[in-house]
Design a protein around this motif. Structure first.
Motif, short mmCIF file in Angstrom:
data_model
loop_
_atom_site.label_atom_id
_atom_site.label_comp_id
_atom_site.label_asym_id
_atom_site.label_seq_id
_atom_site.Cartn_x
_atom_site.Cartn_y
_atom_site.Cartn_z
N SER B 58 -29.58 -18.90 -34.29
CA SER B 58 -29.20 -17.33 -33.67
C SER B 58 -30.30 -17.29 -32.56
N GLN B 98 -23.71 -13.01 -33.81
CA GLN B 98 -23.56 -12.84 -35.21
C GLN B 98 -22.96 -11.82 -35.92
N ASP B 174 -21.76 -17.35 -32.27
CA ASP B 174 -22.47 -17.29 -33.11
C ASP B 174 -21.77 -16.98 -34.55
N GLU B 175 -21.48 -17.98 -35.33
CA GLU B 175 -20.85 -17.93 -36.52
C GLU B 175 -19.48 -17.24 -36.40
MG LIG Z 1 -27.82 -16.83 -37.42
#
Ligand SMILES: [Mg+2]
Ligand SMILES: Nc1ncnc2c1ncn2[C@@H]1O[C@H](COP(=O)(O)OP(=O)(O)OP(=O)(O)O)[C@@H](O)[C@H]1O
Lengths: 265, 321
Positions: B58, B98, B174-175
């Protein structure tokens, strides 16, 4: 000067991007417009209390050798104080919530907006609200017969300037706040200002302490609005305006910088 | 190591990379979250970052999204430096952070509209795109709802829709599928695939190996702020794992002799609390040898190696923090 020349061509874009924050606030308040309408009542009650109470008790005061109606003396100061309070509220609690809890600025900074543009935009919104509020205040003053000069229209831009200065500084201060409890300090600053800025009695009454009163930004704000209300042009106005403009500039610069460091870790 | 990183440079000089990173680091106080990373991402590819919690994925994504400055090293996006051209870079990029940071004071549709306005799109265009994207992420029936009552997966989809408002050339995710149900995940994979077809460059982080294998043309594994391996999913499996894995459940007394019985077919044997893994080019043959030696497993399974095996091999089985 060089820096200024370099900034100038970028200004329209900056202003346009800043105005997006205003647009967002308009979207939010569109649903809660009653809150803004309710802003009308506060000045109305304040002014009524003076008209009915103080005005009858005190009658007239002497300012710079001339006699004026006490209600006409106090009303502009109340208008200035209201501009201060509105700006402080918008730029402290509201900003802190969006900064720490709603993570709004984190979102916005992933777009082309810069931290300074975000800060300027939020302040612009505080001013927009302040403008509406000042107009409401002015309407009340005129309706209650507490105005004697047409120059009182200038009280509105004067209040916008007061709002600008306090909103910018308020936002700058907010970027240093660690938690909600830190907000207890804000009334500790604004209340003495409200009471001791030549709001309720002329600066001559402070005697040897007049210099201290002149430090208060609200003193300059109230003096400016009062000068407009009484149609009283003097060189002192330049000083008041300069004080507030500098305060606004310094506040904005600090707020933009701090937002940058807080959010761009 | 050196060869893995060299293979991450984009070979064709006539197409400059969308992202070029050289020895970039990120420091928070005296902690170094990213410790010198090099990679290039080519136009139109899907590039993935894998790594355990705290690996620095991240932190890296935030640097690429041009909101967090690099501590040292050189980073160029669209050939520009984020330190001086941040707004121009961000204008052409979409970001899915995220954790969802939707505007709680606005409705679902307003979230998209105002986001488009931040990018200077005309109001009517914002409304059109908002409607289009709400269809795209299947949230059209919630357009007028507040954000707060949406489920976690719906919020995620809204965040993804929001990142597409400015029709980005580069999308950072991010994810993206954490918290999505299997249906929503597959829908999203499809959508990302469509975007890729349209020429959008994708950069994503994920903890799902199947996701990385499905979507990524190339990926790198990060650990402790460094890239520990990189390449195509297949290449990584070939390089760091064997073709097959033989999973065995054994009586305690049989455990010790496994490597010896299988001999040269056991490239590596991993003794886990609940089972034994044998990394081997030929799982069936390895199992046959074991049986010939008189070992009869309580259970056995031969499967192809996956990215997960590579990942665990490179970053270990213990939790890092
Ligand atoms: Mg992360
Ligand atoms: N703003 C910050 N201040 C201080 N330390 C930070 C900050 N952001 C991240 N870190 C630290 O940097 C390290 C890497 O964090 P990062 O969020 O990049 O990991 P990650 O690979 O994304 O992990 P995950 O898979 O859990 O999301 C962690 O040890 C984290 O504590």
């Amino acid at each position: 000067m060089n820096a200024l020349v370099r900034v100038m061509p970028a200004l329209p874009g900056t202003l346009r991007r800043s105005s997006r924050m205003v647009e967002r606030s308009v979207m939010v308040y569109r649903r809660t417009w009653m809150i803004i309408v309710s802003g009308f009542f506060e000045p109305l009650f304040y002014l009524l209390s003076i008209r009915i109470g103080f005005g009858a008790l005190i009658g007239e005061v002497t300012v710079d050798g001339s006699l004026i109606d006490y209600a006409e003396f106090v009303a502009p100061a109340l208008m200035a104080s209201a501009a201060m309070n509105g700006a402080v509220y918008d730029s402290t609690m509201n900003i802190f919530y969006k900064l720490k809890h709603a993570k709004l600025y984190e979102t916005v900074l992933a777009t082309p907006l810069s931290p300074t543009e975000v800060a300027a935009g939020e302040i612009l919104w505080a001013l927009t609200r302040g403008l509406l509020y000042s107009i409401a205040f002015l309407i009340c003053i005129v309706a209650l017969g507490m105005a004697s000069s047409g120059w009182i229209l200038l009280a509105v831009p004067a209040c916008v300037l007061i709002g600008f200065a306090f909103a910018a500084m308020g936002m700058a201060v907010t970027t240093y706040m660690r938690g909600w409890s830190d907000f207890e300090f804000i009334p500790a600053a604004t209340l003495p200002m409200f009471l001791f800025s030549a709001t309720f009695y002329p600066i001559s009454s402070y005697g040897g302490w007049a210099w201290a009163v002149q430090i208060s930004p609200l003193y300059h704000g109230a003096a400016l609005v009062r000068a407009a209300a009484l149609g009283d042009a003097s060189w002192g106005i330049v000083g008041h305006v300069t004080y507030l403009v500098v305060m606004a500039g310094v506040g904005l610069a600090i707020a933009g910088r701090r937002l940058g460091t807080l959010l761009r870790a | 190591m050196a060869s893995a990183i060299a293979s991450l440079a984009v070979p064709d000089p006539s197409h400059p990379p969308v992202i070029a990173a050289r020895s970039i680091t990120k420091r928070f106080g005296d902690f170094e979250a990213v410790r010198g990373i090099d990679f290039d991402v080519a136009r139109g590819e899907c590039f993935g970052f894998l790594g355990p919690n705290g690996a620095g994925k991240s932190s890296l994504m935030r640097m690429v999204s041009s909101v967090s400055p690099v501590t040292s090293g050189e980073l160029h996006i669209f050939g520009m430096d984020p330190a001086t051209n941040g707004p121009a870079i961000r204008a052409r990029m979409g970001v899915v952070p995220q954790t969802d940071n939707l505007d709680q004071e606005l409705t679902v549709e307003e979230n998209l509209v105002i986001y488009g306005r931040y990018f200077d799109l005309a109001r009517s265009q914002c409304r059109d795109r908002a409607r289009e994207l709400l269809d795209f992420v299947k949230l059209a029936d919630r357009a007028g709802s507040r954000v707060e009552p949406l489920s976690g997966g719906m919020k995620r989809r809204l965040t993804i829709a929001r990142s597409l408002m400015n029709r980005p050339e580069l999308l950072l995710l991010d994810e993206p599928t954490t918290g999505l149900d299997p249906q929503a995940r597959h829908v999203l994979w499809e959508r990302l695939y469509q975007l890729k077809e349209q020429g959008v460059t994708l950069v994503l982080t994920t903890h799902y190996m199947d996701e990385a294998e499905q979507l990524c043309d190339r990926l790198v594994v990060m650990d402790h702020g460094l890239i520990v391996a990189g390449g195509t999913p297949r290449g990584l499996i070939d390089e760091h794992a064997t073709r097959e894995v033989l999973e065995l459940r054994l009586a305690a007394s049989d455990r010790s002799g496994v490597a010896q019985h299988i001999g040269d077919l056991a490239v590596r044997v991993e003794d886990l609390p609940d089972r034994v893994l044998v990394y081997t080019p030929d799982g069936d043959e390895a199992l046959a040898r074991l049986r010939a030696a008189g070992v009869h497993p309580l259970g056995s399974l031969v499967r192809r190696s996956s990215l997960e095996d590579v990942f665990l091999r490179l970053t270990g089985r213990t939790l890092t923090d």
